[in-house]
Structure formats: C-alpha cells, structure tokens
Design a protein around this motif. Structure first.
Motif, PDB file in Angstrom:
ATOM      1  N   HIS A  72     -96.053 -74.868 -45.435  1.00  0.00           N
ATOM      2  CA  HIS A  72     -96.780 -75.085 -44.337  1.00  0.00           C
ATOM      3  C   HIS A  72     -98.124 -74.220 -44.198  1.00  0.00           C
ATOM      4  N   LEU A  73     -97.664 -72.934 -44.101  1.00  0.00           N
ATOM      5  CA  LEU A  73     -98.554 -71.809 -43.794  1.00  0.00           C
ATOM      6  C   LEU A  73     -99.706 -71.766 -44.985  1.00  0.00           C
ATOM      7  N   ALA A  74     -99.206 -71.985 -46.325  1.00  0.00           N
ATOM      8  CA  ALA A  74     -99.909 -71.721 -47.601  1.00  0.00           C
ATOM      9  C   ALA A  74    -100.995 -72.867 -47.470  1.00  0.00           C
ATOM     10  N   GLY A  75    -100.443 -74.156 -47.018  1.00  0.00           N
ATOM     11  CA  GLY A  75    -101.184 -75.351 -46.961  1.00  0.00           C
ATOM     12  C   GLY A  75    -102.261 -75.277 -45.645  1.00  0.00           C
ATOM     13  N   ALA A  76    -102.235 -74.285 -44.813  1.00  0.00           N
ATOM     14  CA  ALA A  76    -103.121 -73.830 -44.099  1.00  0.00           C
ATOM     15  C   ALA A  76    -104.089 -72.655 -44.184  1.00  0.00           C
ATOM     16  N   GLY A  77    -103.903 -72.382 -45.415  1.00  0.00           N
ATOM     17  CA  GLY A  77    -104.724 -71.168 -45.932  1.00  0.00           C
ATOM     18  C   GLY A  77    -104.382 -69.905 -45.661  1.00  0.00           C
ATOM     19  N   ALA A  78    -103.110 -69.588 -45.026  1.00  0.00           N
ATOM     20  CA  ALA A  78    -102.386 -68.396 -44.820  1.00  0.00           C
ATOM     21  C   ALA A  78    -102.138 -67.827 -46.006  1.00  0.00           C
ATOM     22  N   PRO A  79    -102.183 -66.450 -46.167  1.00  0.00           N
ATOM     23  CA  PRO A  79    -101.960 -65.643 -47.671  1.00  0.00           C
ATOM     24  C   PRO A  79    -100.251 -65.464 -47.694  1.00  0.00           C
ATOM     25  N   VAL A  80     -99.731 -66.334 -48.001  1.00  0.00           N
ATOM     26  CA  VAL A  80     -98.179 -66.210 -47.777  1.00  0.00           C
ATOM     27  C   VAL A  80     -97.822 -66.551 -49.244  1.00  0.00           C
ATOM     28  N   PRO A  81     -96.760 -66.289 -49.888  1.00  0.00           N
ATOM     29  CA  PRO A  81     -96.105 -66.688 -51.272  1.00  0.00           C
ATOM     30  C   PRO A  81     -95.020 -67.654 -51.142  1.00  0.00           C
ATOM     31  N   ARG A  82     -95.590 -68.707 -51.728  1.00  0.00           N
ATOM     32  CA  ARG A  82     -94.451 -69.679 -52.067  1.00  0.00           C
ATOM     33  C   ARG A  82     -93.423 -69.733 -53.138  1.00  0.00           C
ATOM     34  N   ALA A  83     -92.491 -70.505 -52.690  1.00  0.00           N
ATOM     35  CA  ALA A  83     -91.264 -70.283 -53.824  1.00  0.00           C
ATOM     36  C   ALA A  83     -91.834 -71.370 -55.042  1.00  0.00           C
ATOM     37  N   LEU A 106     -98.145 -61.565 -54.736  1.00  0.00           N
ATOM     38  CA  LEU A 106     -99.495 -61.626 -54.031  1.00  0.00           C
ATOM     39  C   LEU A 106     -99.642 -60.008 -54.245  1.00  0.00           C
ATOM     40  N   PRO A 107    -101.146 -59.822 -54.458  1.00  0.00           N
ATOM     41  CA  PRO A 107    -101.931 -58.742 -54.718  1.00  0.00           C
ATOM     42  C   PRO A 107    -101.917 -57.694 -53.390  1.00  0.00           C
ATOM     43  N   GLY A 108    -101.798 -56.377 -53.445  1.00  0.00           N
ATOM     44  CA  GLY A 108    -102.064 -55.513 -52.326  1.00  0.00           C
ATOM     45  C   GLY A 108    -100.723 -54.664 -52.090  1.00  0.00           C
ATOM     46  N   VAL A 109    -101.094 -53.763 -51.313  1.00  0.00           N
ATOM     47  CA  VAL A 109    -100.105 -52.736 -50.848  1.00  0.00           C
ATOM     48  C   VAL A 109     -99.795 -52.759 -49.491  1.00  0.00           C
ATOM     49  N   SER A 110     -98.530 -52.251 -49.269  1.00  0.00           N
ATOM     50  CA  SER A 110     -98.126 -52.083 -47.733  1.00  0.00           C
ATOM     51  C   SER A 110     -98.483 -50.558 -47.397  1.00  0.00           C
TER      52      SER A 110
END
Length: 318
Positions: A72-83, A106-110
C-alpha cells in the motif's frame, strides 16, 4: 536486523531459483544489527536483495498484514521495500524452517548522529506515511501497547534488578502512572512503531528508504511520533537530549501531516510510554538473548534515561 538462523549457500540458491529474473547467487552475508529477525544481504548476478527470516517474536500469521502495508505504501509512492513475489505469486517462503521473504534492496545509509536537517526529513517522511495510511484498511493489534508492557514487566520480574538495582520498582511505578495518564481519545491509525535512525535510509539529507515495519500496528497515531522523537533526539546512551533535533523532527512532521492541540498536550505521556516499551523489550532481550546469536544487545538503561527526561519535561511541545 540480526542472524539467529543460519542459511546455507545451497538453500539460498534453491530459493532464488523460484523467482523470475532475480539472478543466480553471487554472495550472501549475515547482517548483525538489530534484535528481531535473521537477515542476509544477498547479491545475485542481477541485483541486490535482503533475505529476512522471521524469528519467534514475529508471528507468521501477521506477515500478510505487513506485506499488504508495504504494498500500500509503495503504491502511494513511499520509499519502502516490497516483498518480491516468486513465479507462483507467493511473497512468503519457507527457508531453513522459518517463514521468510526476499525483499527489495533500497539504497542509502542509516545515520548514527543525525543532523537537524536529517531529523526534519525523517519527520516529514513519517507524516507522509501517516497521510498515505489514511485509506489503508488493514488492522493489527499492538501487542506491545500498555497491556503488553504490564505482561512483559511481569515476565522479567526480579531479573530487572540484575540490570540495575531498583529497576523493577521504577518500572512498576511508571506503569502505574501510565495507567492513570495514558490518553484514550486521540486519533488512531496504523503506525510504524519502531522508526529508529537505523530503520531510515538516507542519501545525504534526503530519506531514500523506510524499513523494518515488523512492529507496525494500529495505535494512537501520535505515539508513532513520540517513538521517533525518543529514538532520534538523544545521545545513544540516552544521557543527552538535543533540542534542535527535537524541534526539527516535530517541525518536519507538522509540516507534512499536522499535530492537534490534544496530541501536543498528550505528547509527554506518549513519549514516556514509548520509552517504557523499549526499556522493557531491551531488558527482555538483555536477559534472554542466546550467547551464540550473531546479534548486538542494546542497553535498556538508555531508555530509562530518556524516560526520566520526559518525566521532568512535561511541557516539551507546549
């Protein structure tokens, strides 16, 4: 993230063969950070993925909720990783006897020491997620809400005093205070409930990913902001509060979603509840993590210090 369950190269190769276009196994490395599930960074001939094996704290029956939430979040454009779904359309697999998912990387660092600009970006990302979840129909009870804190404190029992003398009494007194002061009429929604800096990926000052939704649940919405505030705005040991980070985080959230007067007034109690939740789960893990687990235990007293700050600062968002 952590590694409790070992996965052989043969098991990984067999898993990858179930997917279309994923590629052949090149390498896999266990990820030691975190305490909940077993995680591997998997490189293939085509791409990079995260393999997550769900350990005892994650109920396999909850996985469809988590997957639907991320979709749902990915469909709304949120940068979340899908299974990722295999050739049969299955997103949930079984690996080494555990339920498991192959997840987008997803790329990036914490960041370990966020700046005010980064804290503001995290607040905006949280607010954007809350807006996107307004029409999400999934529901999951919060097993680590106030009733769960009572249960977990009882399970820890006198062993709390082995972490710090007098800790059991401190926890009991705080539970009694929260029973009286916990807000009951604030807006509720599905929330992340664990938005620590290590669950936010950043490229420079921009949020590139939000990960680890395995505590997501239906709860007081502003509690999610309180959890994030407690996680982002202190030194790691909880000894020092950074007002600039707090102002930036809350400002970012208010700019992207908003915060009512009632939510602001209840914020200190929500933050104290957030601190007690992590104090207790860290205490349980501190007392019960297997000696041979590839996992870093986290100090529960760091959240006792945060709790004490919020108790002494009742007008924090006034």
């Amino acid at each position: 993230m952590a590694v409790y369950t070992q996965v052989s190269a043969e098991e990984l190769a067999a898993l990858l063969a179930r997917y279309e276009g994923v590629g052949a196994l090149v390498s896999a490395k266990g990820i030691a950070e975190g305490v909940e599930n077993s995680n591997y960074l998997v490189d293939t001939s085509n791409a990079r993925f995260i393999l997550t094996l769900y350990e005892k704290r994650v109920d396999a029956a909850d996985l469809p909720f988590f997957i639907a939430l991320l979709d749902h979040l990915a469909g709304a454009g949120a940068p979340v990783p899908r299974a990722i779904a295999d050739r049969q359309g299955m997103q949930i697999q079984t690996v080494a006897g555990r339920p498991a998912c192959l997840i987008e990387f997803l790329p990036g660092v914490s960041v370990s020491r966020p700046t005010a600009v980064q804290a503001a970006a995290a607040g905006r990302a949280l607010g954007t997620m809350h807006a996107a979840l307004a029409d999400f129909t999934g529901d999951r009870a919060n097993s680590l809400g106030i009733d769960g804190w009572h249960a977990l404190a009882a399970r820890c029992g006198d062993d709390l005093d082995a972490i710090r003398p007098g800790l059991r009494r401190i926890v009991a007194d705080e539970l009694a205070w929260l029973d009286t002061h916990w807000p009951r009429d604030l807006p509720r929604s599905v929330v992340h409930a664990d938005l620590f800096p290590d669950n936010v990926l950043m490229l420079g000052d921009a949020v590139s990913g939000v990960i680890d939704f395995y505590f997501a649940c239906t709860e007081i919405r502003a509690w999610d902001l309180a959890v994030t505030h407690a996680a982002w705005c202190f030194d790691n040991d909880g000894a020092g509060y950074h007002p600039a980070l707090g102002a930036a985080l809350v400002g970012g959230y208010r700019g992207s979603f908003g915060l009512t007067d009632a939510e602001r007034a209840a914020f200190p109690a929500l933050a104290r509840g957030a601190c007690l939740r992590f104090l207790l789960t860290r205490a349980w893990d501190w007392l019960n993590t297997p000696a041979d687990a590839l996992v870093t235990r986290k100090d529960p007293i760091a959240f006792l210090r945060r709790l004490e700050f919020y108790a002494q600062t009742p007008d924090l968002l006034a």
